[in-house]
Design an enzyme around this catalytic site. Structure first.
Site, PDB file in Angstrom:
ATOM      1  N   TYR A 172      33.482  39.063  40.425  1.00 33.93           N
ATOM      2  CA  TYR A 172      34.343  40.120  40.614  1.00 33.93           C
ATOM      3  C   TYR A 172      33.661  41.533  41.136  1.00 33.93           C
ATOM      4  O   TYR A 172      32.390  41.950  40.601  1.00 33.93           O
ATOM      5  CB  TYR A 172      35.368  40.508  39.385  1.00 33.93           C
ATOM      6  N   TYR A 182      37.564  47.674  33.805  1.00 29.59           N
ATOM      7  CA  TYR A 182      36.699  46.467  33.505  1.00 29.59           C
ATOM      8  C   TYR A 182      35.653  46.675  32.929  1.00 29.59           C
ATOM      9  O   TYR A 182      34.712  46.820  33.464  1.00 29.59           O
ATOM     10  CB  TYR A 182      36.521  46.022  35.036  1.00 29.59           C
TER      11      TYR A 182
HETATM   12  P1  NAD Z   1      41.315  31.566  33.136  1.00 28.92           P
HETATM   13  O1  NAD Z   1      41.635  32.140  31.909  1.00 28.92           O
HETATM   14  O2  NAD Z   1      41.994  30.632  33.935  1.00 28.92           O
HETATM   15  O3  NAD Z   1      39.625  31.114  32.911  1.00 28.92           O
HETATM   16  C1  NAD Z   1      38.747  31.598  32.064  1.00 28.92           C
HETATM   17  C2  NAD Z   1      38.437  30.369  31.177  1.00 28.92           C
HETATM   18  O4  NAD Z   1      37.229  30.657  30.227  1.00 28.92           O
HETATM   19  C3  NAD Z   1      39.508  30.108  30.336  1.00 28.92           C
HETATM   20  O5  NAD Z   1      40.068  28.801  30.413  1.00 28.92           O
HETATM   21  C4  NAD Z   1      38.697  30.025  28.908  1.00 28.92           C
HETATM   22  O6  NAD Z   1      39.228  29.169  27.948  1.00 28.92           O
HETATM   23  C5  NAD Z   1      37.412  29.914  29.288  1.00 28.92           C
HETATM   24  N1  NAD Z   1      36.152  30.304  28.400  1.00 28.92           N
HETATM   25  C6  NAD Z   1      36.269  31.402  27.669  1.00 28.92           C
HETATM   26  N2  NAD Z   1      35.004  31.575  26.902  1.00 28.92           N
HETATM   27  C7  NAD Z   1      34.553  30.282  27.141  1.00 28.92           C
HETATM   28  C8  NAD Z   1      33.301  29.716  26.349  1.00 28.92           C
HETATM   29  N3  NAD Z   1      32.642  30.408  25.549  1.00 28.92           N
HETATM   30  N4  NAD Z   1      33.028  28.510  26.742  1.00 28.92           N
HETATM   31  C9  NAD Z   1      33.906  27.916  27.561  1.00 28.92           C
HETATM   32  N5  NAD Z   1      34.916  28.451  28.330  1.00 28.92           N
HETATM   33  C10 NAD Z   1      35.506  29.567  27.824  1.00 28.92           C
HETATM   34  O7  NAD Z   1      41.071  32.906  33.887  1.00 28.92           O
HETATM   35  P2  NAD Z   1      40.442  33.105  35.447  1.00 28.92           P
HETATM   36  O8  NAD Z   1      40.883  34.596  35.819  1.00 28.92           O
HETATM   37  O9  NAD Z   1      40.848  32.327  36.393  1.00 28.92           O
HETATM   38  O10 NAD Z   1      38.829  33.194  35.208  1.00 28.92           O
HETATM   39  C11 NAD Z   1      37.773  32.244  36.033  1.00 28.92           C
HETATM   40  C12 NAD Z   1      36.823  33.116  36.717  1.00 28.92           C
HETATM   41  O11 NAD Z   1      37.119  33.810  37.512  1.00 28.92           O
HETATM   42  C13 NAD Z   1      35.916  33.907  35.588  1.00 28.92           C
HETATM   43  O12 NAD Z   1      34.540  33.914  35.786  1.00 28.92           O
HETATM   44  C14 NAD Z   1      36.550  35.290  36.036  1.00 28.92           C
HETATM   45  O13 NAD Z   1      35.994  36.518  35.623  1.00 28.92           O
HETATM   46  C15 NAD Z   1      36.489  35.119  37.488  1.00 28.92           C
HETATM   47  N6  NAD Z   1      37.554  36.325  38.340  1.00 28.92           N
HETATM   48  C16 NAD Z   1      38.840  36.202  37.771  1.00 28.92           C
HETATM   49  C17 NAD Z   1      39.587  37.148  38.611  1.00 28.92           C
HETATM   50  C18 NAD Z   1      41.072  37.565  38.220  1.00 28.92           C
HETATM   51  O14 NAD Z   1      41.596  38.647  38.631  1.00 28.92           O
HETATM   52  N7  NAD Z   1      41.560  36.476  37.364  1.00 28.92           N
HETATM   53  C19 NAD Z   1      38.961  37.914  39.601  1.00 28.92           C
HETATM   54  C20 NAD Z   1      37.614  37.796  40.170  1.00 28.92           C
HETATM   55  C21 NAD Z   1      36.942  36.888  39.315  1.00 28.92           C
END
Ligand code: NAD
Length: 286
Positions: A172, A182
């Site tokens: 991000y 954040y």
């Molecule tokens: P999401 O909730 O779908 O995914 C996050 C996942 O991480 C969840 O399924 C959770 O169970 C898992 N998780 C947390 N701790 C864990 C651990 N210790 N071991 C294994 N799994 C674990 O949410 P998302 O937003 O799709 O996130 C996915 C990626 O995208 C992340 O790296 C997030 O930072 C990144 N991201 C998200 C956004 C946004 O706006 N949603 C923007 C940019 C980047």
């Protein structure tokens, strides 16, 4: 030969991990997922009861098949690292072999090798606190779950990845520009993840012949993002200010991941690819 993908960080049908799984499945890959242990039961039950069937539909009308769901906690590398209170915790005791090393061993036993590794997970217990108020514990926990987890995954999976394979993570823009809200060291964790993408691209490229890239994704209302109260504000900000004035869909990030994992991207490694409607290129709000 069909490719095999392991996607770490899928626990529902809302996040980027699910969308990436779908795009890879649509491109013909076999899908394995790693699901956070505390979320495993509800995910598997929902999957079995057909709760995700509507979201499983692929462009050709068929349903995405997930060949196997592995319990995973990417904060622990080996069984020796797991503290007693976690080991005996009711939600963890019901599953086994969920440390990173053990999951890689299980995947090797079950499938021999994989071609694509996706890291789509993050966690920062103090994400809602400004960095200036973040504790050492909160900061290190964010780095452990969101950055080192990737080093560990690649460390254990690269040896079972076929040459020509690819690895992708999600980052991000808060890593490189100020995004108030954040917090908790999550901005620091993403900066580490992006820097590590370059070093790991070199090391894993030389040693294993695999590519390592990261996608800097725009805001999405995923389960994880709902923990950050400003997510709706960020989505509105983006549709007001980005070059492309539309809401970003998870599918667009999934498709970019499928491209990066494919031979079409065979010379791309160590890159941060922005999939954010172009918001990163703006210098001022409009
Ligand atoms: P999401 O909730 O779908 O995914 C996050 C996942 O991480 C969840 O399924 C959770 O169970 C898992 N998780 C947390 N701790 C864990 C651990 N210790 N071991 C294994 N799994 C674990 O949410 P998302 O937003 O799709 O996130 C996915 C990626 O995208 C992340 O790296 C997030 O930072 C990144 N991201 C998200 C956004 C946004 O706006 N949603 C923007 C940019 C980047």
């Amino acid at each position: 030969r069909g490719k095999k993908a392991f996607i770490a960080g899928v626990a529902d049908d809302n996040g980027y991990g699910w969308a990436i799984a779908k795009s890879l499945a649509a491109a013909g890959a076999e899908i394995l997922v790693g699901t956070w242990v505390p979320a495993l039961n509800i995910f598997e039950t929902s999957l079995r009861r057909g709760k995700f069937d509507e979201s499983r539909v692929l462009p050709d009308g068929s349903l995405m098949e997930i060949t196997k769901v592995y319990p995973l906690d990417a904060v622990y590398d080996t069984p020796e690292d797991v503290p007693e209170d976690v080991k005996t915790n009711k939600r963890y005791a019901g599953s086994s072999k969920w440390t990173v090393k053990e999951v890689a061993e299980s995947v090797k036993e079950d499938f021999g090798s994989i071609d694509i590794l996706v890291h789509s997970l993050a966690n920062g217990p103090e994400v809602s606190k400004p960095l200036l108020e973040t504790s050492r514990y909160g900061y290190l926990a964010a780095i452990s779950a969101s950055s080192y987890s990737y080093v560990s995954l690649l460390q254990h999976f690269a040896p079972i990845m076929n040459r020509g394979g690819a690895s992708i993570s999600l980052t991000y823009i808060a890593s490189e520009r100020i995004i108030p809200g954040y917090g908790g060291g999550m901005s620091s964790a993403k900066a580490a993840l992006e820097s590590d993408t370059q070093v790991l691209a070199f090391e894993a490229g030389r040693k294993h012949g695999i590519r390592v890239n990261t996608i800097s994704a725009g805001p999405l209302r995923s389960r994880a993002a709902k923990a950050i109260d400003f997510i709706d504000m960020m989505i509105d900000y983006s549709s007001e200010n980005a070059p492309l004035q539309k809401e970003l869909s998870a599918e667009e990030v999934g498709n970019a991941a499928a491209f990066l994992a494919s031979p079409l991207a065979s010379a791309i490694t160590g890159a941060v690819l922005y999939v954010d409607n172009g918001l990163n290129a703006m210098g001022v709000g409009v």
